[in-house]
Each structure stands twice: as structure tokens, then as C-alpha cells.
Design an enzyme around this catalytic site. Sequence first.
Site, PDB file in Angstrom:
ATOM      1  N   HIS A  40       0.867  -1.160   0.000  1.00  0.00           N
ATOM      2  CA  HIS A  40       0.000   0.000   0.000  1.00  0.00           C
ATOM      3  C   HIS A  40       0.912   1.220   0.000  1.00  0.00           C
ATOM      4  O   HIS A  40       2.082   1.117  -0.271  1.00  0.00           O
ATOM      5  CB  HIS A  40      -0.969  -0.003   1.185  1.00  0.00           C
ATOM      6  CG  HIS A  40      -0.328  -0.146   2.523  1.00  0.00           C
ATOM      7  ND1 HIS A  40       0.196  -1.336   2.967  1.00  0.00           N
ATOM      8  CD2 HIS A  40      -0.124   0.747   3.517  1.00  0.00           C
ATOM      9  CE1 HIS A  40       0.683  -1.167   4.193  1.00  0.00           C
ATOM     10  NE2 HIS A  40       0.514   0.088   4.542  1.00  0.00           N
ATOM     11  N   LYS A  65      -5.278   9.752   3.023  1.00  0.00           N
ATOM     12  CA  LYS A  65      -4.205   9.061   3.736  1.00  0.00           C
ATOM     13  C   LYS A  65      -4.063   7.619   3.266  1.00  0.00           C
ATOM     14  O   LYS A  65      -5.046   6.915   3.049  1.00  0.00           O
ATOM     15  CB  LYS A  65      -4.463   9.103   5.243  1.00  0.00           C
ATOM     16  CG  LYS A  65      -3.219   8.810   6.071  1.00  0.00           C
ATOM     17  CD  LYS A  65      -3.423   9.173   7.534  1.00  0.00           C
ATOM     18  CE  LYS A  65      -2.120   8.999   8.297  1.00  0.00           C
ATOM     19  NZ  LYS A  65      -2.297   9.316   9.741  1.00  0.00           N
ATOM     20  N   ASP A 169       8.083  -6.331   7.978  1.00  0.00           N
ATOM     21  CA  ASP A 169       6.828  -5.654   7.661  1.00  0.00           C
ATOM     22  C   ASP A 169       5.688  -6.646   7.801  1.00  0.00           C
ATOM     23  O   ASP A 169       5.862  -7.720   8.390  1.00  0.00           O
ATOM     24  CB  ASP A 169       6.877  -5.018   6.262  1.00  0.00           C
ATOM     25  CG  ASP A 169       7.185  -6.017   5.156  1.00  0.00           C
ATOM     26  OD1 ASP A 169       7.175  -7.239   5.423  1.00  0.00           O
ATOM     27  OD2 ASP A 169       7.440  -5.584   4.018  1.00  0.00           O
ATOM     28  N   ARG A 462      -0.805   9.940  23.833  1.00  0.00           N
ATOM     29  CA  ARG A 462       0.189   9.981  22.757  1.00  0.00           C
ATOM     30  C   ARG A 462       1.312  10.962  23.093  1.00  0.00           C
ATOM     31  O   ARG A 462       1.067  12.116  23.459  1.00  0.00           O
ATOM     32  CB  ARG A 462      -0.485  10.387  21.460  1.00  0.00           C
ATOM     33  CG  ARG A 462      -1.604   9.453  21.013  1.00  0.00           C
ATOM     34  CD  ARG A 462      -1.096   8.378  20.108  1.00  0.00           C
ATOM     35  NE  ARG A 462      -0.523   8.973  18.914  1.00  0.00           N
ATOM     36  CZ  ARG A 462      -1.237   9.412  17.883  1.00  0.00           C
ATOM     37  NH1 ARG A 462      -2.560   9.329  17.901  1.00  0.00           N
ATOM     38  NH2 ARG A 462      -0.637   9.925  16.832  1.00  0.00           N
ATOM     39  N   ARG A 513      11.481  10.363  21.463  1.00  0.00           N
ATOM     40  CA  ARG A 513      11.784  10.047  20.053  1.00  0.00           C
ATOM     41  C   ARG A 513      12.462  11.278  19.457  1.00  0.00           C
ATOM     42  O   ARG A 513      11.861  12.071  18.760  1.00  0.00           O
ATOM     43  CB  ARG A 513      10.501   9.674  19.327  1.00  0.00           C
ATOM     44  CG  ARG A 513      10.682   9.305  17.875  1.00  0.00           C
ATOM     45  CD  ARG A 513       9.451   8.602  17.318  1.00  0.00           C
ATOM     46  NE  ARG A 513       8.192   9.233  17.658  1.00  0.00           N
ATOM     47  CZ  ARG A 513       7.611  10.195  16.948  1.00  0.00           C
ATOM     48  NH1 ARG A 513       8.203  10.683  15.879  1.00  0.00           N
ATOM     49  NH2 ARG A 513       6.454  10.704  17.321  1.00  0.00           N
TER      50      ARG A 513
END
Length: 583
Positions: A40, A65, A169, A462, A513
Site C-alpha cells: 500500500h 491518507k 513488515d 500519545r 523520540r
Amino acid sequence: MPFQLGLSGLPGYDLHAFRHIRENARLHPDVPLPVGDIGHDAAAVLVHEGQAVFAVEEERLSRFKHTMGLPRRASQACAEVVGLSPASLPAAHYLDLNDDHLHRHLQATGAVDPRLERAIRAEFQRTREAAGAFKEAFPGLEAVDHHLAHAASAYYLSGFERSLVLVMDGNGESASLSLYLGEGPDLRLLLSLPTISSLGLLYAFGTHFLGFEPIEDEYKVMGLAAYGEGDDTYLPFFEGQLQWEGNARFTIPALLKDPASRTVRWSRQLGAARQLEEPIEARHMALAAGLQKALERAVLRLIEPVEAAHHTRHLCLAGGVALNCSLNGMLDRSGLFDRLFVQPAAGDPGAALGAALVAERRRRGGKLPERMATPYLGPAFTAADIETALQAHASALAWERPEDLLDRTLDLIGAGQVVGWFQGRMEFGPRALGNRSILADPRRADMKDRVNRAVKKREEFRPFAPSVTAEGADAFFHLRGLDQYEHMTVAVKARADRAPEIPAVVHVNGTSRVQVVRREANPRYWELLTRQGRRTGVPILLNTSFNVRGEPIVCSPEDAIRCFLGTGLDALVLEDTLVVKRT
């Protein structure tokens, strides 16, 4: 022809319809295989002498998206860079759907049930027919094995002369995990595991079980897992999903079950699956933590003996699972490797880059290219483009071009405002790295909740990432060198004595991160961070992607303005223009 085009995507699949099929289909010869899809995220990449010169995901141009299908807009944008038509460029596709892959797929899974074999054959045929549209659009299209494309995207641009390369993946043509040894210009396959060994698909189903969108929201599970760290209640269950043969191979039999029966089986041992709008409880945090830890331990078990045999001390990572920055952080801290390189576009768009690199190398040969310079490979826009977009919204906006835009921006951020930041060429890959970013003050304890609620419109658990100057990074974070932290792909530990100064960008488990910003990589963004450091003693800004939940990162000035007007952003910087909303 000095330029090479790389492509990803498969025509004929609509992602949302595909998810519905995956989650509701019973095992039947007339429905797709319920263990995952092949490909995809359509994208196009233009390569010249071993380096990407232009790259863009189709979703950034279509504004839908995870756009699948033929990357018509993206390939046209690449071709316009060199003044040619897409069909006139040599092109390589990130999948090689030949009978050998089908045979390996059937060897791994076909003996389980005759209906499953028919489903596999039917899916391969549908995918081949879909891929035929690429050959029509791009004469002479060259096919490249999916995992080889992923591996090349990381190793060839790592700057390493010798390295292990780990690709993980959901699945490629028939593999879900591959280990390569990169030596000089060569990539040698050491290990390949089939789709029924897919850690990516196991994590995707765990994502679904926790009430999130699989092949979309895995990063939410990763963020949630930090809240359950230390609770290993569900770790034995997730580790038990893997049936090991020594330390080199495993299978996950649950992946051969249809999703409905899999949910029932899991619910018997884990409790009911979380529904979409159901509140998140401590049990869900512990489930996420168990899934994340099982992933990390499985990867470590696989890779330790391979590194012991080859002593590379370097590791490259690619494939969608390589976007799991907590996993990458564990590998960084493991002591197995001196240096990591994670392809910043680790998912399928990065495989388009790898396909182009493989095809160019086959055609031209040559030495290894230098390390990937920056991921700022997408479109840029002129002052005229910005003015046109502003005028189209003149009734809702006011704007000016201040003499010192950087200081004005920092004045706003220092006053607690949240700023959309748009400059230069768009990033390639899922991370905003200072060109299509939302910026805020990391020193404010309430800023994480405010940006999540009013701007990003996403879950409160988050975390947000910090951008920090290369000169100031080591004072705030535990780093091993700097160059492996430039792309926001590795979660590192914040220094305990400095973490209280930046509460909005340190996660509940003490990690961040981080994006290390070098002056030569992004001079203007580096200068903004440097001035922030002079003002506050903290050369750091909270940096998150310029989009809202469910939408791609903004590409054009028009996209940025629409996002600005539809969110709680306080101000917008479009190159040298400062924009605010009219009352």
C-alpha cells in the site's frame, strides 16, 4: 538515461474496503487471504547516481491518507523535475510477483487447508492483474523483490561498508522478515521468514484487539505500551503465539485463522477485545506492553546469533516495523551494535526508493553512495504560491512579513502559543522534521495535553517528540553519537536531571523520540532551535507533524492554511510570512 524512477503502490485496492474484508471475511476461496495484504502507500522517487533527488508519497498530493494504487500524481511530480514524461523514465516497481514467490507462499501455508491454498492463488492473481496497470503506464518496468528494495533503501544510504540489514513488515511477496548481510556493494540474503511468521501482522492484530485501526495505528499501541511497562501479565500469552525452531525460525499459527475466530480465541485468554470508543484501562496498557515486549524479545532472539556469527557492529533497519522507535531504542541500547541506520521512509514509500537504487545499480554499477543526506525531498513552493493561497482566505486571515521572523516565532512559542511551521521542501517519510511541523514549548507541562486535544485532536496518552540542536543534544539525552538520531526513528532515554525541564517531550517511561538537528541539514530550523537555546537554556522545541488525525501531513500552502483554520493552532509561518486568524 541518468535518472531512475522508483514506484510503490498497487492499483485496484481501496484501503478502507480492504480493511473491512480483512476483518470480516471467513476463510473461503472467494475472499482475500486473511493474513495481510501485499503493498500500500503509493509513492514515486527519482534517483540520480545513488541518491534520491525528489520523492513524494501519493497521499500528500491526493490528500487521502495511505493512498494505494498507481502513483500518477507522484510520478508526474518526479518527471517534472527533469522535464520529461513519467513513461520516458526507466522505472522500477517494489514488488516482483513471479511464480517462485507464489510457490514459497504455498509451501509455507498451503498445506494447512485446501481452501487456504485457493485463497492464496486467487489473491496472487488479483494482485498480478492490478500490477499490470503499472506496466501499461511505465513501459519497460523492472520488478524488484519487495524486501530487497527495503534492504537497499537502508543499506545503500547508510554510509556503512559492512552491516546487517533487518527488514520487517506485514509481508512482501512471500516474506515477512528478512536478514541480509551488506558487504561493499553486495546484499546477501541470510534469512527469510514467510508470512505466517509475520511479527508485523501479529502486532497489527494486537492493534485491532486493542480497538485501534490495524495497518494504521500501530504507533498508538507503541505509545500506550509505555504506560504498562513493568506489568508482564500478558507477555507469556504474546510470546506463546510464536512457535520457535531453535533461535533462527518461528511461525505464528494464529495468523492462519480468520480474524473473527482469532478474536474469540484471544478473548478467552485476554478478556474482551476493546471496542473503538471504549475507555482505555490499565488492562489495555498491560496488553500493549506485553505485545511490545514480545516483539522486542523476538527480534533480539533472532538477531543476536546472526550478529555473533558476522560481527558487523552495524545494523540497518527498514520495513514498516522499523518505524517502531521503541524497538529501535532497545536495539540501540542492547550493546550489539555500535551504530544504527533506520531508513526514515521505512515503510512502502521507502521501498520505492530502494527499488530505484537496485535498478540503477543493476544498470550502472558503481561504488556505494554516500549516507542519505536529508529526507527533505518533496515539493517546495514559491512566494507567489503562498500569496495566492493567502488571498483565497483573506477574509479569515491576517498576515505580515516581520523583519526578524525567527524571534517573532519564538516570542509566540514562549508565550504558550502553538505554531504551524512550513518551509522549504516537504519531508519524505512519515516524520515531520522541521519543514512541515507544528511547534510548541517543551518546557510547559500542560503543552502535551493542549496540543493533543486542541490541535492534533488525538488520544491524550500519545507522546510528542523533541527537536534539539546537535550541539545541545547530549546534555539532555543519552546518545551514542549523533547521526543515527536525525530522523526521529529511535526512542532514547532522557537524562534524569534534565528531563524535568522538558516535560512535554519526555514520555511516561522516560524516553523521547528525539530529532537531532545539524546546521548543515536544516540551517533555518537549526537557527530557530539555537535561538531558543540562547533565550531559555533549552535548545529544544516540541515538534509534531503538521496535520490532524486521519489526514496526511500538509504539502502545499493551501493544505497548511486549511489545517490552520480547522484546528486550535495560534499562528502559522509560511516561509517568511507570519499568519494569524482574524477575530
